[in-house]
Design a protein around this motif. Structure first.
Motif, PDB file in Angstrom:
ATOM      1  N   CYS A 352      -4.380 -24.115  52.448  1.00  0.00           N
ATOM      2  CA  CYS A 352      -5.670 -23.461  52.683  1.00  0.00           C
ATOM      3  C   CYS A 352      -5.544 -22.695  54.005  1.00  0.00           C
ATOM      4  O   CYS A 352      -5.033 -23.248  54.986  1.00  0.00           O
ATOM      5  CB  CYS A 352      -6.749 -24.539  52.760  1.00  0.00           C
ATOM      6  SG  CYS A 352      -8.437 -23.940  52.814  1.00  0.00           S
ATOM      7  N   VAL A 353      -5.968 -21.441  54.010  1.00  0.00           N
ATOM      8  CA  VAL A 353      -5.853 -20.611  55.224  1.00  0.00           C
ATOM      9  C   VAL A 353      -7.210 -19.980  55.542  1.00  0.00           C
ATOM     10  O   VAL A 353      -8.090 -19.918  54.671  1.00  0.00           O
ATOM     11  CB  VAL A 353      -4.796 -19.479  55.050  1.00  0.00           C
ATOM     12  CG1 VAL A 353      -3.403 -20.047  54.853  1.00  0.00           C
ATOM     13  CG2 VAL A 353      -5.172 -18.535  53.906  1.00  0.00           C
ATOM     14  N   GLY A 419      -2.254 -20.135  60.411  1.00  0.00           N
ATOM     15  CA  GLY A 419      -3.439 -20.859  60.869  1.00  0.00           C
ATOM     16  C   GLY A 419      -4.018 -21.761  59.799  1.00  0.00           C
ATOM     17  O   GLY A 419      -5.186 -22.146  59.867  1.00  0.00           O
ATOM     18  N   GLY A 420      -3.219 -22.099  58.788  1.00  0.00           N
ATOM     19  CA  GLY A 420      -3.729 -22.888  57.668  1.00  0.00           C
ATOM     20  C   GLY A 420      -3.467 -24.368  57.798  1.00  0.00           C
ATOM     21  O   GLY A 420      -2.974 -24.855  58.824  1.00  0.00           O
ATOM     22  N   THR A 421      -3.807 -25.084  56.711  1.00  0.00           N
ATOM     23  CA  THR A 421      -3.557 -26.514  56.622  1.00  0.00           C
ATOM     24  C   THR A 421      -2.677 -26.786  55.402  1.00  0.00           C
ATOM     25  O   THR A 421      -2.724 -26.039  54.421  1.00  0.00           O
ATOM     26  CB  THR A 421      -4.869 -27.322  56.522  1.00  0.00           C
ATOM     27  OG1 THR A 421      -4.548 -28.698  56.288  1.00  0.00           O
ATOM     28  CG2 THR A 421      -5.745 -26.854  55.367  1.00  0.00           C
ATOM     29  N   SER A 423      -3.019 -29.173  53.352  1.00  0.00           N
ATOM     30  CA  SER A 423      -3.797 -29.660  52.214  1.00  0.00           C
ATOM     31  C   SER A 423      -5.259 -29.255  52.296  1.00  0.00           C
ATOM     32  O   SER A 423      -5.976 -29.644  53.220  1.00  0.00           O
ATOM     33  CB  SER A 423      -3.717 -31.181  52.073  1.00  0.00           C
ATOM     34  OG  SER A 423      -4.502 -31.579  50.956  1.00  0.00           O
ATOM     35  N   GLY A 424      -5.686 -28.495  51.313  1.00  0.00           N
ATOM     36  CA  GLY A 424      -7.094 -28.125  51.221  1.00  0.00           C
ATOM     37  C   GLY A 424      -7.931 -29.190  50.565  1.00  0.00           C
ATOM     38  O   GLY A 424      -9.102 -29.382  50.907  1.00  0.00           O
ATOM     39  N   GLU A 439       1.582 -30.178  61.299  1.00  0.00           N
ATOM     40  CA  GLU A 439       0.289 -29.530  61.473  1.00  0.00           C
ATOM     41  C   GLU A 439      -0.449 -30.021  62.714  1.00  0.00           C
ATOM     42  O   GLU A 439      -1.018 -29.219  63.460  1.00  0.00           O
ATOM     43  CB  GLU A 439      -0.562 -29.774  60.208  1.00  0.00           C
ATOM     44  CG  GLU A 439      -1.873 -29.029  60.236  1.00  0.00           C
ATOM     45  CD  GLU A 439      -2.631 -29.134  58.922  1.00  0.00           C
ATOM     46  OE1 GLU A 439      -1.996 -29.336  57.859  1.00  0.00           O
ATOM     47  OE2 GLU A 439      -3.863 -29.032  58.956  1.00  0.00           O
TER      48      GLU A 439
END
Lengths: 469, 469
Positions: A352-353, A419-421, A423-424, A439
Motif C-alpha cells: 500500500c502506498v 513511502g509505502g507499507t 501490508s495494506g 519498514e
C-alpha cells in the motif's frame, strides 16, 4: 502440496498435562484426530504447513479462559484459528501446541439498530452478519475477498473494497472482549462513537494477529444501507490511465464507496472464471452510495475524469443482481488468478502506498514482473493505494515458490521506497516478518516485543508470528 | 485563585544534576524564573496548581531526547506542556520536576497536497495549521474550543464540532515521532491510508496524555475544503425536542458536518457574550458540507425532521462571515458560561453516551442539576452523543468547588449507567481518574499500568495522571 514439516515435538509432559485437564471441560471437542489436525496445519498461503498437537473447538469465553490459563501455566503454544483463510501463515502452528478453533463461537449476540452497532462472537463470518442484518436496513461494510471470520478480520486489521469509504477494521471495531494469555478476561472500548478514556487497548488488539490475546466478543459499528447504489465499470487502454483516473478521483474528494482496479491479465482470468462480459483491458470497478441525486452526481464526476484519461464504455449497473455478479467476480479474483494457468498456484503481495505514488508503484511492479519473467495478475483497492500482485508459479517446479518470493521481495522493497507499507490488509504472519523490520526498524520492533512480553510473558500466543526469531 | 500547593521538594541532587546538564544545551531556555514556573503550574481547570522546579523551552527532537535521557537517568518527573488549555489538570506537574514546554516547536514541516497529508511539530495550533493550509484548498477538521496545540490534541485524543463527520484525533493522525522516556526516538505509522503492519503504536500514543512518550512530530490527514458549505440554526421549545431531532438525524444517516446543541441557559450566556441574534431557547447549530445540491438535500432533510419536532426558524447562513460568527460563538461557549454569573467560575463534565440514550442523559443531567440547586449551562457535540454540563459556582465560596464536583460525579455515574464514557474528548488527567476505574474496572487499569511500566519503567512521564496513586 508442500510436505508437512518435521518438527521436534514439545516435551510431552506439559502438553499432556494441558490435554488431560482440558478434556475435562472440552470432552470430544478437544481433538487429536489426524485429519482435523491437518485441516488446522495451514491457511490459504504457501507457507509450509505444521500439524498442531491438538485442536480445541471452544464454545464460550469461559472455555477459552480456562484453556489459556492451562496453556499459560504449562507454557504450551496456542494458535487461534477462524476460517483458515489467512494469506500470510497466521494460522500455521509453527511451534505446534494447540490450534484454538473459534469457528463454533458464531452467535450474533446483539444488534442495536438505533445506535447502529452490534455485538458478535469471533466465529461469525462477514457474510453471516450481513445476512442477519439485511432486513433491519443495516450493513457491515468491511469485506475481504474470502469467507473469513470477524475474529480473523480483527486479528489482521482487515479491509477490502469498501474501505475507501467506510474505513477498515480499525474504524469498524468499537470494543472487544479479550482473553489474555493467562486466562484473564477483559473488555475494551465501549458503545460510544468516541472516547478519551485511557489507553486505546481496542486498537492495540486490532491487527495484533492473535499474539496479544484471543478475541471472544466484538462490538462493531454498522451503517445504514444507502438509499441509492450504482456500480460502474470503465476500461482503459493502459494501466497508467486507469490509475491516473483513481488518483484524480481521490484528489477531487469524490466519496466513492468502491474503486477497484484489475489489470488486463486479471481481467483475462476473471472473464474466464466469472464469465464477465468485458474486454481483457485494464479496468476500474466502481460503486457509489448515497441519495439518488448524490449517486448520480458522483458517478458523472468520475465518468468525466475517466473520459479525460481515455476511459471507454462507462457501463452502469443500477440493478442489484448485476452489481452482485460484478462484486462476486471481484471477490473471486484470487481464485480466478490461481485458475488462469493450469498447474500453477499463486502468492500475493499486499503493498500500500500514498495515492500520489500509486501509478509509479503499479507500473513499477509490472516492470519488475516482466524483468523476472513471471506471470502476474494485479488487482487493487486502489482508492486506498493498496494493490495485490498475484505471482503465479508452476506448483510442481521446486524453485517456483522461491522465484515468486524473490519477486515479492523486489515489489515490497519498491513499495517501501515509495513511502509505502509491506501490508495494506493481509497482515504480517510468517511471510512478511523480514519486511516489518525493514519498514519500522529494529527499535520499533523491540518496543512491540516489549508490549508482547508484558501481555504474554511466556510467549504462548501465536508464537513465531510478526517477529523474526 | 486557588493557593499553590505546598509540596515537599524532590531530593535536590538528581534535579540539580539534570538542570546542570540540561543548561549546557538549553542555556536560558531552561528557566527557574518564578513567573514562568507559575504559568506552567496549571491549565484552564480548577485543580490546585503546582509549581514545576524548572521549565524547559525545547526547540528540537534532539533536545527533547537529551533532556528525557537525563531525567530518566536521574528519575526526575517530566510534564509536557503545550498551550496550557487542558480542562483536566494534564499539565499540572503534581510531582514537580520539569515542565517540558513544546510550544516553540511550531513549524509546519510538510504539506503533501496530492495525498492530503501534512507533517507538523507538536506546538503548531489548529488555527495556525488551518491558516497555513487555506490557500491550498485543504483544511484540518478537528476543532476543540480552545487555542490548543496539535501535540496536546494528540495527547488527549481531542475532537470537537466536526468529529461527527470527520472523526477525532484517533482518525486524523497517520503517524507520530515520539521520544520515549529513556530518550529513544521512534517513528510510528506512515503515509498510507491503511496498513496491517504490526501493533498500532500510533493509536497507543494517541490519548495517552503524555504518560507513554513525548510527541515531537505529527503526521495528519487533511481534507479538501468542501465545494459548498451551509450552516443553519434551529430553535426548540424543549431540550427533549432538540435532542430527538439530533437522534433522528443521525439514525437517518444524514452526513451532517456539525450538529451542536446549546440549552436555554447556554443560549442566554452566548447571547450576552457573543451578541447572538437568537432567543434564549434550546438551539441546534448545524453545518452541511458537500456539493451545492448535496448540501441543499441534507439541510432540507434535517429541516423536515426538526419541523416534526416543532423546531422553529430554521435560519440558513450561507455566507462565510455569518458562519464564522456562529462557530466563534459556539467555540466561545465555555467563556460565555463562565461570564454568565459575575464572580462565578465553572467546571465541565464531558460524558458521551450511545446516541439512543442521549435524550435521557441530557434531561437526566438537567434534573440532577436542578435537584442540587446548581446553575448549569449545557452544550454538546450531540451528533456524537457527547455533552458538556458546565457547572457554575461562586469562586469565593470555599465549598463551591466541592459541591460542583459532587454534581459532576452524579452526572458521570448516570452517563456510565447509560452505557457511556466519563470522557468524550477532554481526557482523564487528574480530574477523572476515579471515573476511569469505575468505567473499565481494576483489571483493565492494571493492564494499562503494565503497558506504562514497559515504556516508562521509572514513571517519569507525566506522573500522577490517568491512574490513582
Amino acid at each position: 502440496m508442500t510436505p508437512l514439516l518435521d518438527i521436534t515435538p514439545l516435551d510431552t509432559t506439559p502438553l499432556d498435562t494441558v490435554l488431560a485437564a482440558a478434556r475435562d471441560f472440552l470432552g470430544e471437542r478437544l481433538s487429536t484426530n489426524a485429519s482435523i489436525r491437518e485441516q488446522h496445519s495451514r491457511g490459504e498461503d504457501a507457507n509450509p504447513p505444521v500439524l498442531p498437537d491438538a485442536v480445541a473447538f471452544v464454545e464460550s469465553t469461559e472455555e477459552v479462559s480456562r484453556l489459556l490459563a492451562l496453556c499459560h501455566a504449562q507454557g504450551v503454544p496456542v494458535t487461534p484459528f477462524g476460517a483458515g483463510t489467512s494469506l500470510e501463515g497466521h494460522v500455521v502452528p509453527v511451534r505446534r501446541g494447540i490450534s484454538l478453533d473459534l469457528s463454533r463461537m458464531n452467535a450474533v449476540l446483539e444488534v442495536n439498530a438505533e445506535d447502529m452497532d452490534c455485538l458478535v462472537e469471533p466465529g461469525v463470518t462477514r457474510h453471516q452478519l450481513n445476512d442477519f442484518l439485511r432486513d433491519q436496513g443495516l450493513f457491515f461494510p468491511v469485506d475481504p475477498g474470502s469467507h473469513c471470520t470477524l475474529g480473523g478480520m480483527v486479528a489482521t486489521r482487515a479491509s477490502g473494497t469498501n474501505a475507501v469509504r467506510y474505513g477498515t477494521m480499525r474504524e469498524a471495531v468499537m470494543g472487544l472482549e479479550v482473553v489474555l494469555a493467562d486466562g484473564r478476561v477483559i473488555t475494551t472500548g465501549g458503545r460510544t462513537r468516541k472516547a478519551a478514556n485511557g489507553y486505546d487497548l481496542t486498537r492495540l488488539m486490532i491487527g495484533s494477529e492473535g499474539t496479544l490475546g484471543v478475541v471472544t466478543k466484538i462490538r462493531l459499528r454498522l451503517h445504514g444501507i444507502p438509499e441509492a447504489t450504482t456500480a460502474a465499470v470503465c476500461q482503459f487502454d493502459s494501466l497508467q490511465a486507469a490509475v491516473e483516473t483513481v488518483i484524480m478521483t481521490m484528489q477531487a474528494g469524490i466519496p466513492v464507496a468502491r474503486i477497484e482496479l484489475a489489470d488486463a491479465e486479471q481481467m483475462r482470468a476473471s472473464i474466464a472464471y466469472s464469465k464477465l462480459p468485458y474486454a481483457p483491458l485494464p479496468t476500474l470497478f466502481l460503486e457509489f452510495h448515497g441519495s439518488p441525486n448524490g449517486v448520480r452526481e458522483q458517478a458523472e464526476a468520475v465518468e468525466a475524469l475517466a473520459a479525460e484519461m481515455g476511459g471507454k464504455g462507462f457501463a452502469w449497473a443500477e440493478d442489484a443482481e448485476t452489481r452482485g455478479r460484478l462484486w462476486k467476480a471481484r471477490h473471486d479474483a484470487w481464485w480466478a488468478a490461481n485458475a488462469l494457468y493450469p498447474g500453477c498456484r499463486g502468492i500475493t503481495t499486499d503493498v500500500c502506498v500514498p495515492i500520489s505514488r500509486l501509478a509509479e508503484a503499479i507500473t513499477g511492479a509490472k516492470a519488475l514482473a516482466e524483468a523476472a519473467g513471471q506471470n502476474t495478475c494485479i488487482v487493487g483497492h486502489v482508492g486506498d493505494g493498496n494493490y495485490h500482485v498475484v505471482i503465479l508459479f508452476p506448483a510442481d517446479d521446486p524453485e517456483g515458490l522461491e522465484k515468486a518470493w524473490a519477486l515479492d521481495r523486489q515489489i515490497v522493497a519498491q513499495g517501501l521506497a515509495l513511502g509505502g507499507t509491506c501490508s495494506g490488509e493481509h497482515g504480517i504472519g510468517l511471510g512478511k516478518r523480514e519486511f516489518l523490520v525493514q519498514e519500522h526498524g529494529a527499535e520499533v520492533l523491540d518496543i512491540m516485543r516489549g508490549l508482547k512480553a508484558t501481555l504474554d510473558p511466556k510467549g504462548i500466543l501465536n508464537p513465531g508470528k510478526l517477529f523474526l526469531n
